[in-house]
Design a protein around this motif. Structure first.
Motif, PDB file in Angstrom:
ATOM      1  N   CYS A  99       2.311 -13.038 -26.123  1.00 50.65           N
ATOM      2  CA  CYS A  99       3.393 -13.759 -25.701  1.00 50.65           C
ATOM      3  C   CYS A  99       3.022 -14.672 -24.371  1.00 50.65           C
ATOM      4  O   CYS A  99       4.000 -15.756 -24.238  1.00 50.65           O
ATOM      5  N   ASP A 100       2.165 -14.373 -23.466  1.00 48.78           N
ATOM      6  CA  ASP A 100       1.860 -15.262 -22.469  1.00 48.78           C
ATOM      7  C   ASP A 100       1.573 -16.492 -22.539  1.00 48.78           C
ATOM      8  O   ASP A 100       1.473 -17.535 -21.794  1.00 48.78           O
ATOM      9  N   ASP A 102       1.299 -20.406 -23.645  1.00 50.29           N
ATOM     10  CA  ASP A 102       2.407 -21.353 -23.840  1.00 50.29           C
ATOM     11  C   ASP A 102       2.834 -21.797 -25.021  1.00 50.29           C
ATOM     12  O   ASP A 102       4.077 -21.723 -25.197  1.00 50.29           O
ATOM     13  N   PHE A 103       1.862 -22.126 -25.865  1.00 56.01           N
ATOM     14  CA  PHE A 103       2.446 -22.567 -27.205  1.00 56.01           C
ATOM     15  C   PHE A 103       1.212 -21.778 -28.134  1.00 56.01           C
ATOM     16  O   PHE A 103       0.144 -22.300 -28.342  1.00 56.01           O
ATOM     17  N   PRO A 104       1.656 -20.832 -29.004  1.00 59.38           N
ATOM     18  CA  PRO A 104       0.837 -20.093 -29.890  1.00 59.38           C
ATOM     19  C   PRO A 104       0.600 -21.085 -31.054  1.00 59.38           C
ATOM     20  O   PRO A 104       1.198 -21.974 -31.148  1.00 59.38           O
ATOM     21  N   CYS A 117       0.846  -8.066 -24.138  1.00 62.49           N
ATOM     22  CA  CYS A 117       2.073  -8.643 -23.925  1.00 62.49           C
ATOM     23  C   CYS A 117       2.642  -7.774 -22.737  1.00 62.49           C
ATOM     24  O   CYS A 117       3.769  -7.959 -22.590  1.00 62.49           O
TER      25      CYS A 117
END
Lengths: 117, 117
Positions: A99-100, A102-104, A117
Motif C-alpha cells: 500500500c505504501d 506511490d504507484f503499484p 502495509c
DNA sequence: CCGTCATTTCCATACCAATGGAACTATTCG
DNA sequence: CGAATAGTTCCATTGGTATGGAAATGACGG
C-alpha cells in the motif's frame, strides 16, 4: 474467507454509516466478551429501534455475531469477516502491491499477497 | 494520511456500490496512466451521465483524481487515500492487532501498527 | 468561428436507507 | 401465572442515492 465483489459491497455499505462504524468499533474494543444491545444503545445515544436496525444491517453483512445470554442479546465483532474485507481491499484495490508504494505496477493477476502495509 | 471517522465513512460509502467498486478496481489496474471517462463507461456498460455521477462520488470521497488530457478527462486511483482507508480499518476496526489473530486484545490506544496482514 | 467529440450538469423518476414511537416477543423472577 | 426487563418487529415519514435522457460546457481541428 472467500470474498466476492458483492459481499465486499455489502460489508462496505454496512460500515459506511456514522452510527454503524462507531458501533462496530465499539464491538471491536469490547473483544470476545461483546456488548449487549442495551449497552450499545446507551453508548451511542440512539433509540432502541434504530439501533436494532443498524445491528441487523451489520449482521446481514456478516460483520457481527449475536448470542443470547439470559435476557440480553450480546453482539460481538466478527474479526474474520473484517479480515477478509481488508484482504479483499488490499488485493483488489491496491493493485496487489504494498500500500505504501506511490504507484503499484499495472498488474491484473498478481499473487503477490501484499505483505507490508 | 490523517483519516477521521467521517472521512472513512465517506470513503466506505463511495466504494459500497457495485459500479463504483468495479470502477475503482479498474482504475487501480490502469495504474498511473489512468483511464478516460469514456473508456470506463464502455467497460462498465453504464450510460455517460450515470458514470459521471459515480466518478464525482468517488472524487468527492478523495479516492480518485482527475486530470485533463486533450479533450478527455483522465481518472486515476489515489493510492494514498486507499492506503489511509485500509490503515484506518486496521487500526480502528481490527483492534490494532494483526488481522489474522482470532481475537485481538481489548485495547483502545495501541500504536502497534499492524505489520502482518 | 463552426462542427464534433468528450464529458458534465440538469432534471424527473424510482427506489432504498434512516429514524423513532408503539406494539409485540422472549426471558427471568417472585 | 403475572410483572418487569431486554430487544425486536411494524409502520409511517423523511431524506438521500441511482438512473438515464436531453441540454449545456469545454477543447480541438479545419
Amino acid at each position: 474467507m472467500e470474498m466476492t465483489a458483492s459481499s465486499a459491497v455489502e460489508a462496505l455499505g454496512a460500515l459506511a454509516q456514522d452510527h454503524r462504524l462507531t458501533l462496530f468499533r465499539l464491538l471491536v474494543q469490547a473483544g470476545a466478551q461483546g456488548m449487549s444491545a442495551g449497552a450499545v444503545a446507551q453508548q451511542l445515544g440512539v433509540p432502541n429501534s434504530s439501533l436494532s436496525f443498524h445491528l441487523s444491517h451489520l449482521t446481514r453483512a456478516g460483520l457481527i455475531r449475536q448470542r443470547r445470554e439470559g435476557r440480553s442479546l450480546i453482539y460481538t465483532a466478527d474479526y474474520h469477516a473484517m479480515n477478509a474485507l481488508v484482504a479483499y481491499l488490499l488485493e483488489n484495490c491496491c493493485g496487489g502491491a504494498a500500500c505504501d508504494s506511490d504507484f503499484p505496477v499495472n498488474n491484473h493477476a498478481s499473487r503477490s499477497e501484499g505483505k507490508d502495509c
